[in-house]
Design an enzyme around this catalytic site. Structure first.
Site, PDB file in Angstrom:
ATOM      1  N   ALA A  62      37.541  16.758 -11.311  1.00  0.00           N
ATOM      2  CA  ALA A  62      38.397  16.062 -10.478  1.00  0.00           C
ATOM      3  C   ALA A  62      37.608  15.106  -9.208  1.00  0.00           C
ATOM      4  CB  ALA A  62      39.244  16.887  -9.744  1.00  0.00           C
ATOM      5  N   PRO A  63      38.043  14.224  -8.690  1.00  0.00           N
ATOM      6  CA  PRO A  63      39.338  13.424  -9.093  1.00  0.00           C
ATOM      7  C   PRO A  63      39.061  12.549 -10.465  1.00  0.00           C
ATOM      8  CG  PRO A  63      38.233  12.104  -7.539  1.00  0.00           C
ATOM      9  CD  PRO A  63      37.168  13.513  -7.701  1.00  0.00           C
ATOM     10  N   ASP A  97      28.915  17.229 -12.897  1.00  0.00           N
ATOM     11  CA  ASP A  97      28.731  16.808 -11.496  1.00  0.00           C
ATOM     12  C   ASP A  97      29.357  17.897 -10.611  1.00  0.00           C
ATOM     13  OD1 ASP A  97      28.696  14.837  -9.615  1.00  0.00           O
ATOM     14  OD2 ASP A  97      30.830  14.006  -9.993  1.00  0.00           O
ATOM     15  N   ALA A 119      33.293  19.525 -14.047  1.00  0.00           N
ATOM     16  CA  ALA A 119      33.761  19.877 -12.707  1.00  0.00           C
ATOM     17  C   ALA A 119      34.547  18.419 -12.404  1.00  0.00           C
ATOM     18  CB  ALA A 119      32.713  20.169 -12.038  1.00  0.00           C
ATOM     19  N   CYS A 129      25.481  15.056  -5.374  1.00  0.00           N
ATOM     20  CA  CYS A 129      25.509  14.084  -4.486  1.00  0.00           C
ATOM     21  C   CYS A 129      24.620  14.674  -2.799  1.00  0.00           C
ATOM     22  CB  CYS A 129      26.727  13.233  -4.074  1.00  0.00           C
ATOM     23  SG  CYS A 129      27.924  14.220  -3.333  1.00  0.00           S
ATOM     24  N   LYS A 134      34.137   9.931 -12.936  1.00  0.00           N
ATOM     25  CA  LYS A 134      33.508   9.862 -14.086  1.00  0.00           C
ATOM     26  C   LYS A 134      34.148  10.028 -15.305  1.00  0.00           C
ATOM     27  CE  LYS A 134      29.340  11.132 -11.111  1.00  0.00           C
ATOM     28  NZ  LYS A 134      30.218  11.574  -9.840  1.00  0.00           N
ATOM     29  N   ASP A 177      38.218  27.748 -14.163  1.00  0.00           N
ATOM     30  CA  ASP A 177      36.816  27.878 -13.490  1.00  0.00           C
ATOM     31  C   ASP A 177      35.880  27.509 -14.717  1.00  0.00           C
ATOM     32  OD1 ASP A 177      34.374  28.713 -12.470  1.00  0.00           O
ATOM     33  OD2 ASP A 177      35.446  30.074 -11.081  1.00  0.00           O
TER      34      ASP A 177
HETATM   35  N1  SAM Z   1      33.127  14.331 -11.345  1.00  0.00           N
HETATM   36  C1  SAM Z   1      34.122  13.940 -10.346  1.00  0.00           C
HETATM   37  C2  SAM Z   1      34.299  12.713 -10.198  1.00  0.00           C
HETATM   38  O1  SAM Z   1      33.360  11.634 -10.629  1.00  0.00           O
HETATM   39  O2  SAM Z   1      35.408  12.141  -9.809  1.00  0.00           O
HETATM   40  C3  SAM Z   1      33.709  14.756  -8.811  1.00  0.00           C
HETATM   41  C4  SAM Z   1      33.545  16.216  -8.728  1.00  0.00           C
HETATM   42  S1  SAM Z   1      33.101  16.720  -7.569  1.00  0.00           S
HETATM   43  C5  SAM Z   1      31.665  16.606  -7.050  1.00  0.00           C
HETATM   44  C6  SAM Z   1      33.089  18.643  -8.221  1.00  0.00           C
HETATM   45  C7  SAM Z   1      34.213  19.183  -8.515  1.00  0.00           C
HETATM   46  O3  SAM Z   1      33.900  20.558  -8.965  1.00  0.00           O
HETATM   47  C8  SAM Z   1      35.370  19.204  -7.186  1.00  0.00           C
HETATM   48  O4  SAM Z   1      36.776  18.784  -7.791  1.00  0.00           O
HETATM   49  C9  SAM Z   1      35.628  20.961  -7.199  1.00  0.00           C
HETATM   50  O5  SAM Z   1      36.814  21.025  -6.787  1.00  0.00           O
HETATM   51  C10 SAM Z   1      35.253  21.286  -8.446  1.00  0.00           C
HETATM   52  N2  SAM Z   1      34.915  22.731  -8.728  1.00  0.00           N
HETATM   53  C11 SAM Z   1      34.490  23.611  -7.723  1.00  0.00           C
HETATM   54  N3  SAM Z   1      34.320  24.936  -8.326  1.00  0.00           N
HETATM   55  C12 SAM Z   1      34.451  24.803  -9.616  1.00  0.00           C
HETATM   56  C13 SAM Z   1      34.177  25.492 -10.669  1.00  0.00           C
HETATM   57  N4  SAM Z   1      34.159  27.032 -10.420  1.00  0.00           N
HETATM   58  N5  SAM Z   1      34.441  25.390 -11.807  1.00  0.00           N
HETATM   59  C14 SAM Z   1      34.529  23.845 -12.124  1.00  0.00           C
HETATM   60  N6  SAM Z   1      34.661  22.999 -11.023  1.00  0.00           N
HETATM   61  C15 SAM Z   1      34.638  23.420  -9.826  1.00  0.00           C
END
Ligand code: SAM
Length: 338
Positions: free
Chosen positions: A144-145, A211, A142, A265, A148, A193
């Protein structure tokens, strides 16, 4: 009139609720949880802390610094911008420097060129617990952005292979641009996904970072309604469902002998211990201890709302917001070799 609450049994503490803005519809539910996790005094401190973030932190991104001479020039320029020093090295994550927010570190040219990266200690610390090694194959489920992902790539020195997954189109392209700007070359991007990844590539990766998308409770700021208006007990439950399915997918994609890091978080056990507990129940996953912990942290809970949970959950870690640190929760999980 008090709203019926099927998640928490204690009534909301009016002193805590009074600290929150009037337009936070679920302030009572939020305060009940916070108090149930941390106790009254700490919950009050956390609520106050959330609107008083005055410190930023950054690290030097060697992937984008070509030579020692360039580094010396960068350090001089940063010191000049910051009034004579690089800032204060953050305990537990000594590569990070903390600086006052009004020092406007984001306006230094190196933030745009990717030679420094502004990142919360919580994020950087999570990657240090994952402990990526050179030449490994690592999944960021997961991503974006991409903050990590960048910290992982930097630790791998752009070796091995990093797979970064993000389903949301706008966030996916932002992540790509961000990582390219920061000099990451060992990453492949997947717009999909994360829940389907474990089935598609079972037992593939040495390490997996999840994350998870969460209700971002530690990013709430009472001066900005957009940071808390999304929150409701129903939304937390919905998010938990997605997290449970993502953690199963993350675990399925992990090689036996590999390590999965789950983090959010958010403060509440619904999105943390209960998600990890669901994985422990359904698989052979084992929790690993996190040996070095910041002073503003406490072990994961093993009881919630009068119910006992897996005792090993006390090896997980909840970090409270304090100074430069955002709050977060992290669990380090091992997949045994059969
Ligand atoms: N790890 C990132 C960073 O440190 O920059 C932050 C991640 S943020 C907490 C969670 C991310 O999961 C979001 O970008 C969101 O769009 C994405 N997300 C939402 N549903 C998801 C899914 N079904 N599968 C994977 N990622 C998903």
């Amino acid at each position: 009139m008090a709203r019926a609450n099927k998640y928490i049994v204690l009534p909301a503490n009016p002193e805590l609720v009074a600290q929150l803005p009037d337009d936070f519809q679920f302030a009572g539910d939020f305060c009940q949880r916070l108090e149930a996790v941390f106790g009254f005094a700490e919950a009050g401190r956390i609520i106050a802390e959330l609107s008083q973030k005055t410190i930023s932190s950054y690290w030097l991104n060697d992937l984008q610094i070509e030579s020692e001479a360039d580094k010396v020039l960068l350090l001089e320029s940063l010191k000049a911008h910051l009034g004579g020093s690089l800032g204060v090295s953050v305990p537990m994550v000594s590569d990070l420097y903390s600086v006052a927010r009004d020092a406007a570190i984001s306006q230094h040219a190196s933030a745009e060129s990717g030679q420094i990266y502004i990142q919360n200690p919580a994020s950087y610390f999570a990657v240090s617990i994952l402990d990526p090694q050179t030449d490994e194959e690592i999944l960021d489920l997961a991503a974006a952005p991409g903050g990590k992902t960048l910290a992982i790539a930097a630790r791998m020195n752009n070796t091995g292979r990093l797979a970064a997954v993000e389903p949301i189109r706008s966030r996916f392209f932002r992540m790509q641009a961000n990582l390219q700007r920061c000099g990451v070359t060992n990453v492949e991007f997947y717009q999909r996904d994360g829940r389907s990844v474990g089935r598609a590539v079972p037992e593939r990766f040495d390490r997996v970072l999840l994350d998870a998308p969460c209700s971002s409770e530690s990013r709430m700021n009472w001066l900005d309604a957009s940071t808390y208006q999304h929150w409701s007990p129903r939304k937390v439950k919905e998010t938990q469902r997605k997290q449970k399915s993502l953690i199963r997918s993350a675990y399925a994609a992990l090689k036996p002998g590999g390590i999965l890091l789950y983090c959010t978080c958010s403060f509440g056990p619904d999105e943390n211990e209960l998600v990890v507990a669901s994985l422990l129940k359904k698989t052979d996953a084992q929790i690993m201890p996190i040996t070095e912990c910041p002073s503003n942290s406490m072990p994961g809970l093993t009881r919630w709302l009068g119910k006992k949970m897996n005792e090993d959950l006390d090896l997980t870690l909840r970090v409270m917001p304090a100074g430069p640190w955002d709050g977060f929760y992290v669990a380090k999980i091992f997949k045994p070799i059969a």
